[in-house]
Enzyme design. Structure first.
Site, PDB file in Angstrom:
ATOM      1  N   HIS A  74     -41.482 100.709  14.146  1.00 25.49           N
ATOM      2  CA  HIS A  74     -40.952 102.081  14.223  1.00 25.49           C
ATOM      3  C   HIS A  74     -40.492 102.346  12.766  1.00 25.49           C
ATOM      4  O   HIS A  74     -39.979 101.457  11.808  1.00 25.49           O
ATOM      5  CB  HIS A  74     -39.662 102.080  15.123  1.00 25.49           C
ATOM      6  CG  HIS A  74     -40.203 101.918  16.619  1.00 25.49           C
ATOM      7  ND1 HIS A  74     -39.408 101.996  17.587  1.00 25.49           N
ATOM      8  CD2 HIS A  74     -41.497 101.605  17.000  1.00 25.49           C
ATOM      9  CE1 HIS A  74     -40.067 102.048  18.972  1.00 25.49           C
ATOM     10  NE2 HIS A  74     -41.482 101.631  18.603  1.00 25.49           N
ATOM     11  N   GLU A  76     -37.598 103.593  11.671  1.00 27.11           N
ATOM     12  CA  GLU A  76     -36.299 103.131  11.209  1.00 27.11           C
ATOM     13  C   GLU A  76     -36.221 101.945  10.691  1.00 27.11           C
ATOM     14  O   GLU A  76     -35.906 101.496   9.703  1.00 27.11           O
ATOM     15  CB  GLU A  76     -35.134 103.388  12.676  1.00 27.11           C
ATOM     16  CG  GLU A  76     -35.241 104.477  13.277  1.00 27.11           C
ATOM     17  CD  GLU A  76     -36.018 104.944  14.160  1.00 27.11           C
ATOM     18  OE1 GLU A  76     -35.901 105.713  15.126  1.00 27.11           O
ATOM     19  OE2 GLU A  76     -37.201 104.349  14.441  1.00 27.11           O
ATOM     20  N   CYS A 102     -35.019 104.565  19.526  1.00 27.33           N
ATOM     21  CA  CYS A 102     -35.173 103.603  20.832  1.00 27.33           C
ATOM     22  C   CYS A 102     -33.788 102.704  20.589  1.00 27.33           C
ATOM     23  O   CYS A 102     -33.198 102.483  19.634  1.00 27.33           O
ATOM     24  CB  CYS A 102     -36.309 103.032  20.957  1.00 27.33           C
ATOM     25  SG  CYS A 102     -36.527 101.652  19.506  1.00 27.33           S
ATOM     26  N   CYS A 105     -34.335 100.128  17.577  1.00 26.96           N
ATOM     27  CA  CYS A 105     -33.968 100.623  16.393  1.00 26.96           C
ATOM     28  C   CYS A 105     -32.399 100.993  16.186  1.00 26.96           C
ATOM     29  O   CYS A 105     -31.878 100.968  15.265  1.00 26.96           O
ATOM     30  CB  CYS A 105     -34.758 102.003  16.175  1.00 26.96           C
ATOM     31  SG  CYS A 105     -36.595 101.474  16.094  1.00 26.96           S
TER      32      CYS A 105
END
Length: 164
Positions: A74, A76, A102, A105
């Site tokens: 992801h 992040e 999410c 993250c």
């Protein structure tokens, strides 16, 4: 901005940068961008994509487990890992992200010392908000900034000589 228009706020500016970063994403399920900022300086950027050397979802398809693509890292995480690989502290930084993080993250951002998250789009229900609240990480929700760049090349005299 030019032509008498109001310049974007710092939050709008960094969110627009996150939007641009998201264009590099390689998973068609969601394009997400993240910009880590401290003292109005960009520390790193990240987008969701495959690990170095692996094939990309947009080329061979997503690898879905429990309705999530597990091929991608992801945005992040990529931004945090970029700081880590360059020895840059993220403690006290702000994360500008195109989407609500999410749960995983959110936990990574908390552990990395992120103090504030600025977003304009929510993600499906996760425990992220609960974890962020417990860690006292502020979530600032803004309207999506304009997705056009107001750049008027004609107004710059030095640019005119290149466009003749």
């Amino acid at each position: 901005m030019t032509g008498g228009k109001k310049r974007p706020s710092w939050d709008e500016y960094f969110l627009k940068v996150a939007m641009l970063v998201s264009e590099r994403a390689t998973c068609p399920r969601m394009h997400c961008g993240c910009v880590l900022v401290k003292d109005k300086q960009i520390l790193s950027t990240g987008y969701n994509g495959s690990i170095p050397g692996d094939e990309h979802c947009e080329d061979i398809g997503c690898l879905i487990v429990d309705n999530h693509c597990i091929r991608t890292i992801h945005a992040e995480m990529n931004a945090i890992l970029q700081c880590s690989s360059h020895g840059i502290s993220t403690n006290g930084a702000t994360a500008y992200i195109t989407n609500m993080p999410c749960t995983n993250c959110a936990k990574a951002l908390i552990t990395a010392g992120i103090k504030e998250i600025v977003i304009f789009s929510d993600y499906h229900d996760t425990l992220a908000e609960e974890f962020l609240a417990k860690a006292k990480v502020e979530i600032k929700r803004l309207h999506m900034p304009g997705n056009l760049i107001d750049y008027n090349l004609e107004s710059y005299s030095s640019a005119k000589k290149f466009n003749k």
